[in-house]
Write a protein that holds these residues in place. Sequence first.
Motif, PDB file in Angstrom:
ATOM      1  N   ASP A 107      26.156  49.267  29.068  1.00 15.87           N
ATOM      2  CA  ASP A 107      25.945  49.711  30.447  1.00 15.87           C
ATOM      3  C   ASP A 107      27.256  49.420  31.164  1.00 15.87           C
ATOM      4  O   ASP A 107      27.642  48.250  31.302  1.00 15.87           O
ATOM      5  CB  ASP A 107      24.812  48.879  31.068  1.00 15.87           C
ATOM      6  CG  ASP A 107      23.959  49.716  32.008  1.00 15.87           C
ATOM      7  OD1 ASP A 107      24.201  50.925  32.103  1.00 15.87           O
ATOM      8  OD2 ASP A 107      23.048  49.147  32.631  1.00 15.87           O
TER       9      ASP A 107
ATOM     10  N   VAL B 275      32.016  42.800  46.027  1.00 12.28           N
ATOM     11  CA  VAL B 275      33.323  43.406  45.733  1.00 12.28           C
ATOM     12  C   VAL B 275      34.059  43.482  47.071  1.00 12.28           C
ATOM     13  O   VAL B 275      33.566  44.153  47.989  1.00 12.28           O
ATOM     14  CB  VAL B 275      33.141  44.832  45.152  1.00 12.28           C
ATOM     15  CG1 VAL B 275      34.469  45.553  45.032  1.00 12.28           C
ATOM     16  CG2 VAL B 275      32.423  44.790  43.815  1.00 12.28           C
TER      17      VAL B 275
ATOM     18  N   PHE C 179      18.140  51.149  35.600  1.00 15.92           N
ATOM     19  CA  PHE C 179      18.683  50.862  36.931  1.00 15.92           C
ATOM     20  C   PHE C 179      18.067  51.765  37.998  1.00 15.92           C
ATOM     21  O   PHE C 179      17.429  52.769  37.676  1.00 15.92           O
ATOM     22  CB  PHE C 179      20.219  50.975  36.937  1.00 15.92           C
ATOM     23  CG  PHE C 179      20.780  52.367  36.754  1.00 15.92           C
ATOM     24  CD1 PHE C 179      21.103  53.159  37.842  1.00 15.92           C
ATOM     25  CD2 PHE C 179      21.011  52.895  35.478  1.00 15.92           C
ATOM     26  CE1 PHE C 179      21.642  54.441  37.684  1.00 15.92           C
ATOM     27  CE2 PHE C 179      21.545  54.175  35.305  1.00 15.92           C
ATOM     28  CZ  PHE C 179      21.861  54.944  36.409  1.00 15.92           C
TER      29      PHE C 179
HETATM   30  C1  LIG Z   1      24.459  51.936  35.813  1.00 15.73           C
HETATM   31  C2  LIG Z   1      25.090  50.937  36.765  1.00 15.73           C
HETATM   32  C3  LIG Z   1      24.429  49.761  37.043  1.00 15.73           C
HETATM   33  C4  LIG Z   1      25.006  48.829  37.910  1.00 15.73           C
HETATM   34  N1  LIG Z   1      24.354  47.662  38.147  1.00 15.73           N
HETATM   35  C5  LIG Z   1      24.943  46.719  38.929  1.00 15.73           C
HETATM   36  C6  LIG Z   1      24.297  45.457  39.140  1.00 15.73           C
HETATM   37  O1  LIG Z   1      23.210  45.174  38.620  1.00 15.73           O
HETATM   38  N2  LIG Z   1      24.926  44.545  39.937  1.00 15.73           N
HETATM   39  C7  LIG Z   1      26.138  44.831  40.536  1.00 15.73           C
HETATM   40  O2  LIG Z   1      26.653  43.954  41.255  1.00 15.73           O
HETATM   41  N3  LIG Z   1      26.772  46.029  40.353  1.00 15.73           N
HETATM   42  C8  LIG Z   1      26.189  46.971  39.576  1.00 15.73           C
HETATM   43  N4  LIG Z   1      26.808  48.182  39.407  1.00 15.73           N
HETATM   44  C9  LIG Z   1      28.015  48.484  40.226  1.00 15.73           C
HETATM   45  C10 LIG Z   1      27.565  49.039  41.590  1.00 15.73           C
HETATM   46  O3  LIG Z   1      26.962  50.320  41.413  1.00 15.73           O
HETATM   47  C11 LIG Z   1      28.728  49.237  42.577  1.00 15.73           C
HETATM   48  O4  LIG Z   1      29.745  49.989  41.954  1.00 15.73           O
HETATM   49  C12 LIG Z   1      29.314  47.925  43.059  1.00 15.73           C
HETATM   50  O5  LIG Z   1      28.293  47.130  43.656  1.00 15.73           O
HETATM   51  C13 LIG Z   1      30.428  48.170  44.101  1.00 15.73           C
HETATM   52  O6  LIG Z   1      29.894  48.943  45.136  1.00 15.73           O
HETATM   53  P1  LIG Z   1      30.555  48.948  46.573  1.00 15.73           P
HETATM   54  O7  LIG Z   1      29.977  50.066  47.344  1.00 15.73           O
HETATM   55  O8  LIG Z   1      30.470  47.579  47.174  1.00 15.73           O
HETATM   56  O9  LIG Z   1      32.086  49.221  46.262  1.00 15.73           O
HETATM   57  P2  LIG Z   1      32.847  50.611  46.537  1.00 15.73           P
HETATM   58  O10 LIG Z   1      32.944  50.859  48.007  1.00 15.73           O
HETATM   59  O11 LIG Z   1      32.201  51.633  45.703  1.00 15.73           O
HETATM   60  O12 LIG Z   1      34.262  50.276  45.928  1.00 15.73           O
HETATM   61  C14 LIG Z   1      35.276  49.602  46.655  1.00 15.73           C
HETATM   62  C15 LIG Z   1      36.467  49.357  45.747  1.00 15.73           C
HETATM   63  O13 LIG Z   1      36.120  48.391  44.750  1.00 15.73           O
HETATM   64  C16 LIG Z   1      36.296  48.935  43.440  1.00 15.73           C
HETATM   65  N5  LIG Z   1      35.118  48.508  42.667  1.00 15.73           N
HETATM   66  C17 LIG Z   1      33.926  49.140  42.590  1.00 15.73           C
HETATM   67  N6  LIG Z   1      33.060  48.442  41.810  1.00 15.73           N
HETATM   68  C18 LIG Z   1      33.723  47.342  41.392  1.00 15.73           C
HETATM   69  C19 LIG Z   1      33.368  46.233  40.599  1.00 15.73           C
HETATM   70  N7  LIG Z   1      32.117  46.125  40.054  1.00 15.73           N
HETATM   71  N8  LIG Z   1      34.312  45.284  40.389  1.00 15.73           N
HETATM   72  C20 LIG Z   1      35.557  45.384  40.938  1.00 15.73           C
HETATM   73  N9  LIG Z   1      35.944  46.428  41.705  1.00 15.73           N
HETATM   74  C21 LIG Z   1      35.054  47.390  41.945  1.00 15.73           C
HETATM   75  C22 LIG Z   1      36.318  50.423  43.596  1.00 15.73           C
HETATM   76  O14 LIG Z   1      37.145  51.013  42.606  1.00 15.73           O
HETATM   77  C23 LIG Z   1      36.921  50.585  44.985  1.00 15.73           C
HETATM   78  O15 LIG Z   1      38.310  50.554  44.924  1.00 15.73           O
HETATM   79  C24 LIG Z   1      26.260  49.107  38.524  1.00 15.73           C
HETATM   80  C25 LIG Z   1      26.917  50.311  38.243  1.00 15.73           C
HETATM   81  C26 LIG Z   1      26.346  51.206  37.357  1.00 15.73           C
HETATM   82  C27 LIG Z   1      27.088  52.467  37.033  1.00 15.73           C
END
Ligand SMILES: Cc1cc2nc3c(=O)[nH]c(=O)nc-3n(C[C@H](O)[C@H](O)[C@H](O)COP(=O)(O)OP(=O)(O)OC[C@H]3O[C@@H](n4cnc5c(N)ncnc54)[C@H](O)[C@@H]3O)c2cc1C
Length: 370
Positions: A367, A207, A169
């Motif tokens: 992952d 999200v 990633f």
């Molecule tokens: C190693 C790794 C690889 C990843 N690869 C991908 C990828 O390929 N595609 C992808 O879409 N995401 C991926 N993610 C998740 C991504 O990093 C973010 O966490 C996600 O996109 C949410 O980010 P945000 O800033 O929009 O939400 P934030 O502002 O960080 O979160 C807002 C709220 O939503 C909640 N939240 C966070 N993530 C999720 C979720 N996935 N589902 C439901 N609720 C959530 C949080 O707890 C928080 O309350 C990956 C995560 C990791 C650790």
Amino acid sequence: MDFAWSEFFTSILIVSGISGILATLMVIADATIGNYGELKIAINKKKELTVEGGQPLLTALKNKSIFIPSACGGRGSCGLCKLKVDSGGGDILSTELPWLDDKEKAEKIRLSCQLKVKQNMELTIPEELFNVKEYKTEVSSIVNLTHDIKEITLALLEPAEIEFKAGQFIQMEIPEYDLTDEPVYRAYSIASAPSMKNSIKLQIKYVPDGISTTYVNRHMKVKDKVIVNGPYGDFCLRNNNRELIFMATGSGMAPIYSILLDMAEKGVNKKTTFFFGCKEKRDLFLTEEMKDLERKMTGFKFVPSLSRPREEDNWQGETGRLNTVIKKYLSDTSEVEAYLCAGTSVIESYKNALKEMGIPENRIFYDDFG
Ligand SMILES: Cc1cc2nc3c(=O)[nH]c(=O)nc-3n(C[C@H](O)[C@H](O)[C@H](O)COP(=O)(O)OP(=O)(O)OC[C@H]3O[C@@H](n4cnc5c(N)ncnc54)[C@H](O)[C@@H]3O)c2cc1C
Ligand code: FES
């Protein structure tokens, strides 16, 4: 007696007052003066950096082009930014405790996003992290894969090429906008083949109210400049002859698609089943690409399952959660290796189902998207 009590209370008031003033002065000193000056960070006893004191260690290293994995943007909620701090780290902070087990504490492992640089430090950093780079990229396409997942293609500008292993990633920088008053970083798996070096594809699921995904959905457009750094992670195929199963939901497709494209290009053709879970038909994507991979790799089968198909979906395929679906397809698990990609609770439930079917923990790789 009355006199003794009033003397006692007066003393307590004086002591509390002095402690309060001292504590306030310390907080003010830490937060506003923050005058730690220039400090030295020695790395692997080989090189020394001079950094501005007072900033989180993760940020201080990033400013010197040393990128430590982080998925939560330094909020202390992913546990990926661990580092060995041999000296100068001070006491472990309460925000680090949930992520450190006793062995890690004894080995001086710390959460680099929580720890501030307040004195000279000595660190041990794994050599492979020195290969991680920052890339300037440009959005070359944005495609809706489903109603809530977008495929973003980033063309690499500088450096012009990236080397990565299928399954790894990157971290993408989201600039300051109405949901964040400072740039934040989020982790995204690369969803393209490593052979494609001059651009990377990401699959980003929306999200609600999420900082990064709202930005991608509402503001990102073709030709935008985007900073990423990477590659990170070891969610990569192990080198052996075992039968493979992949299990994913939603954008958990991303690293698995990269691994499958890589396998097809390299002519790896062993028994492989990809179980993909969605709620309804509108959540399914890349089905034509999966058929194409089935044609290229005769040992490969794609098994999508809908947990709540609508009547109008007219769905003829598997239904129900993958925990149950896998039981229909796997009779002998003695030589099976599993790769899972989804959110934390889904991964836990898949792991439990696989363990119940006799697949030991050391043959289950995952992952966790959080
Ligand atoms: C190693 C790794 C690889 C990843 N690869 C991908 C990828 O390929 N595609 C992808 O879409 N995401 C991926 N993610 C998740 C991504 O990093 C973010 O966490 C996600 O996109 C949410 O980010 P945000 O800033 O929009 O939400 P934030 O502002 O960080 O979160 C807002 C709220 O939503 C909640 N939240 C966070 N993530 C999720 C979720 N996935 N589902 C439901 N609720 C959530 C949080 O707890 C928080 O309350 C990956 C995560 C990791 C650790
Ligand atoms: S960056 Fe996520 S816990 Fe430190």
